[in-house]
Design an enzyme around this catalytic site. Structure first.
Site, PDB file in Angstrom:
ATOM      1  N   LYS A 109       0.854  -1.203   0.000  1.00 40.13           N
ATOM      2  CA  LYS A 109       0.000   0.000   0.000  1.00 40.13           C
ATOM      3  C   LYS A 109       0.882   1.241   0.000  1.00 40.13           C
ATOM      4  O   LYS A 109       1.750   1.387   0.856  1.00 40.13           O
ATOM      5  CB  LYS A 109      -0.917   0.026   1.223  1.00 40.13           C
ATOM      6  CG  LYS A 109      -1.788   1.284   1.277  1.00 40.13           C
ATOM      7  CD  LYS A 109      -2.795   1.211   2.392  1.00 40.13           C
ATOM      8  CE  LYS A 109      -2.306   1.830   3.676  1.00 40.13           C
ATOM      9  NZ  LYS A 109      -2.516   3.274   3.806  1.00 40.13           N
ATOM     10  N   ASP A 136      -3.439   4.355  -2.077  1.00 42.17           N
ATOM     11  CA  ASP A 136      -4.432   4.814  -1.092  1.00 42.17           C
ATOM     12  C   ASP A 136      -4.450   6.339  -1.043  1.00 42.17           C
ATOM     13  O   ASP A 136      -3.877   6.946  -0.142  1.00 42.17           O
ATOM     14  CB  ASP A 136      -4.021   4.207   0.270  1.00 42.17           C
ATOM     15  CG  ASP A 136      -4.950   4.584   1.410  1.00 42.17           C
ATOM     16  OD1 ASP A 136      -6.089   4.994   1.144  1.00 42.17           O
ATOM     17  OD2 ASP A 136      -4.521   4.459   2.573  1.00 42.17           O
ATOM     18  N   LYS A 138      -7.486   8.172  -1.523  1.00 45.58           N
ATOM     19  CA  LYS A 138      -8.812   8.588  -1.006  1.00 45.58           C
ATOM     20  C   LYS A 138      -9.350   9.846  -1.694  1.00 45.58           C
ATOM     21  O   LYS A 138      -9.558  10.880  -1.049  1.00 45.58           O
ATOM     22  CB  LYS A 138      -8.745   8.830   0.502  1.00 45.58           C
ATOM     23  CG  LYS A 138      -8.292   7.631   1.323  1.00 45.58           C
ATOM     24  CD  LYS A 138      -8.423   7.923   2.813  1.00 45.58           C
ATOM     25  CE  LYS A 138      -8.012   6.772   3.685  1.00 45.58           C
ATOM     26  NZ  LYS A 138      -6.551   6.546   3.732  1.00 45.58           N
ATOM     27  N   ASP A 141     -13.844  14.820  -4.538  1.00 44.91           N
ATOM     28  CA  ASP A 141     -13.963  16.136  -5.184  1.00 44.91           C
ATOM     29  C   ASP A 141     -15.210  16.081  -6.070  1.00 44.91           C
ATOM     30  O   ASP A 141     -15.972  15.105  -6.013  1.00 44.91           O
ATOM     31  CB  ASP A 141     -12.686  16.429  -5.998  1.00 44.91           C
ATOM     32  CG  ASP A 141     -12.418  17.931  -6.111  1.00 44.91           C
ATOM     33  OD1 ASP A 141     -13.368  18.678  -6.403  1.00 44.91           O
ATOM     34  OD2 ASP A 141     -11.265  18.342  -5.912  1.00 44.91           O
ATOM     35  N   THR A 196     -11.954   5.673  10.495  1.00 43.13           N
ATOM     36  CA  THR A 196     -12.011   5.116  11.859  1.00 43.13           C
ATOM     37  C   THR A 196     -11.574   6.161  12.896  1.00 43.13           C
ATOM     38  O   THR A 196     -11.807   5.986  14.078  1.00 43.13           O
ATOM     39  CB  THR A 196     -11.120   3.862  11.988  1.00 43.13           C
ATOM     40  OG1 THR A 196      -9.897   4.106  11.322  1.00 43.13           O
ATOM     41  CG2 THR A 196     -11.793   2.649  11.401  1.00 43.13           C
ATOM     42  N   ARG A 288       2.685  -1.252  10.848  1.00 44.78           N
ATOM     43  CA  ARG A 288       3.762  -1.366  11.827  1.00 44.78           C
ATOM     44  C   ARG A 288       4.087  -2.777  12.313  1.00 44.78           C
ATOM     45  O   ARG A 288       5.266  -3.073  12.530  1.00 44.78           O
ATOM     46  CB  ARG A 288       3.477  -0.424  13.003  1.00 44.78           C
ATOM     47  CG  ARG A 288       3.692   1.033  12.597  1.00 44.78           C
ATOM     48  CD  ARG A 288       2.974   1.991  13.487  1.00 44.78           C
ATOM     49  NE  ARG A 288       1.517   1.893  13.337  1.00 44.78           N
ATOM     50  CZ  ARG A 288       0.657   2.613  14.021  1.00 44.78           C
ATOM     51  NH1 ARG A 288       1.073   3.469  14.918  1.00 44.78           N
ATOM     52  NH2 ARG A 288      -0.649   2.487  13.821  1.00 44.78           N
TER      53      ARG A 288
END
Ligand code: C5P
Length: 309
Positions: A109, A136, A138, A141, A196, A288
């Site tokens: 990603k 990624d 996102k 518009d 989230t 991570r």
């Protein structure tokens, strides 16, 4: 079970035909009610998983799309996978990290931080190293701008990219159009429902969305499906409900994954790779726990062992 379900839902399973070592089953959908369509898609998913078949669903565009994608997954190009969130901010760090993988080519990603730091070249470089890429960014518009931007991204040969579902169905449809290349191929397109990081209180008091957050997430997932996209980013804990509402073929891409004996960090609602598999996630996004591990390759393999194998 699958065939019975087709009969129950008034779907009609035609004579199977053989196609390149796989079975082509045509499914005629007689009843366009969304909940029955979902049942039929679920039955197709069940049968495809069981027999490795290709499905051809007529009368319903979403069903056709899901079935075709499912067949493609069975063909080995895409499917349940671990996506490593390469949250580094320089090309040198990403390449140094990916070069540790000698035997496998993980799905990667690339997020805003890296893309804005290094530009489209980083996508070409990582793709050139043989990795699949989830870009990624996102997008959110007006439909025309998103369509044109997606047309640019489609030239980068990524495997998955995304938009915000809150940009509306019209924007998502425009994104899909922009992303589709002249030969009809395109990367998978998924949508973020509610971030989230947004709590129910903030969503209601600041954004003035006066509904429970879980209902809002499900509504946005349904909008995403109706716009013809392939799936949503969600918590692994929501994957089951999303599949119930949108069909088993609708993808759930889920971050928030930690090893049972690992650090949770700033993630709140987490599950293990094995837990995510059990909950029905299609792809897990892991950052991570892999990138910061002493042995990233071993950590990646542990994710694959728990989630894919
Ligand atoms: O390091 P960690 O495993 O928490 O990384 C998760 C990745 O998934 C990060 O790149 C994060 O930005 C992303 N993400 C997330 N929650 C979302 C959407 C994306 O954690 N709702």
């Amino acid at each position: 079970m699958g065939t019975t379900l087709f009969r129950k839902t008034r779907g009609h399973l035609k004579e199977p035909k053989f196609l390149e070592n796989r079975i082509l089953l045509s499914v005629q959908l007689y009843n366009p009610k969304p909940e029955l369509t979902n049942e039929i898609i679920n039955a197709a998913v069940f049968l495809a998983k069981e027999r490795g078949s290709v499905y051809n669903c007529s009368n319903n565009l979403a069903a056709c799309r899901n079935a075709r994608r499912l067949a493609d997954n069975k063909g080995g190009s895409m499917g349940r996978d671990v996506i490593i969130a390469c949250d580094f901010n320089s090309k040198a760090e990403v390449i140094g990290f990916l070069e540790k993988f000698k035997e496998e080519k993980p799905f990667v990603k690339i997020g805003m931080e890296l893309f804005y730091a290094e530009g489209p070249e980083i996508v070409r470089t990582v793709k050139g190293m043989g990795h699949k890429i989830f870009l990624d960014l996102k997008l959110h518009d007006i439909p025309n701008t998103v369509k044109k931007s997606m047309a640019v991204l489609s030239g980068l040969d990524v495997d998955m990219c995304n938009v915000h579902a809150s940009g509306t169905k019209a924007m998502m449809q425009a994104a899909l159009e922009g992303l589709t290349r002249p030969d009809g191929t395109r990367p998978l397109l998924i949508a973020v429902t509610q971030l989230t990081s947004t709590s129910e209180a903030v969503m209601q008091e600041e954004l003035w969305i006066d509904r429970p957050i879980d209902k809002t997430v499900m509504h946005y997932a349904q909008n995403t499906m109706e716009a013809g996209l392939d799936g949503v980013v969600c918590s692994p804990l929501e994957a089951g409900k999303v599949h119930e509402a949108c069909g088993g073929g609708f993808l759930t891409i889920t971050p928030g994954v930690r090893f049972a004996d690992g650090d949770v960090g700033d993630q709140k609602r987490v599950t293990t790779p094995a837990g995510a598999k059990e909950l029905g996630s299609d792809y897990i996004v892991v950052g991570r726990p892999i990138t910061q591990a002493k042995d990233p390759v071993a950590a990646y393999r542990r994710c694959v062992d728990e989630f894919v194998d």
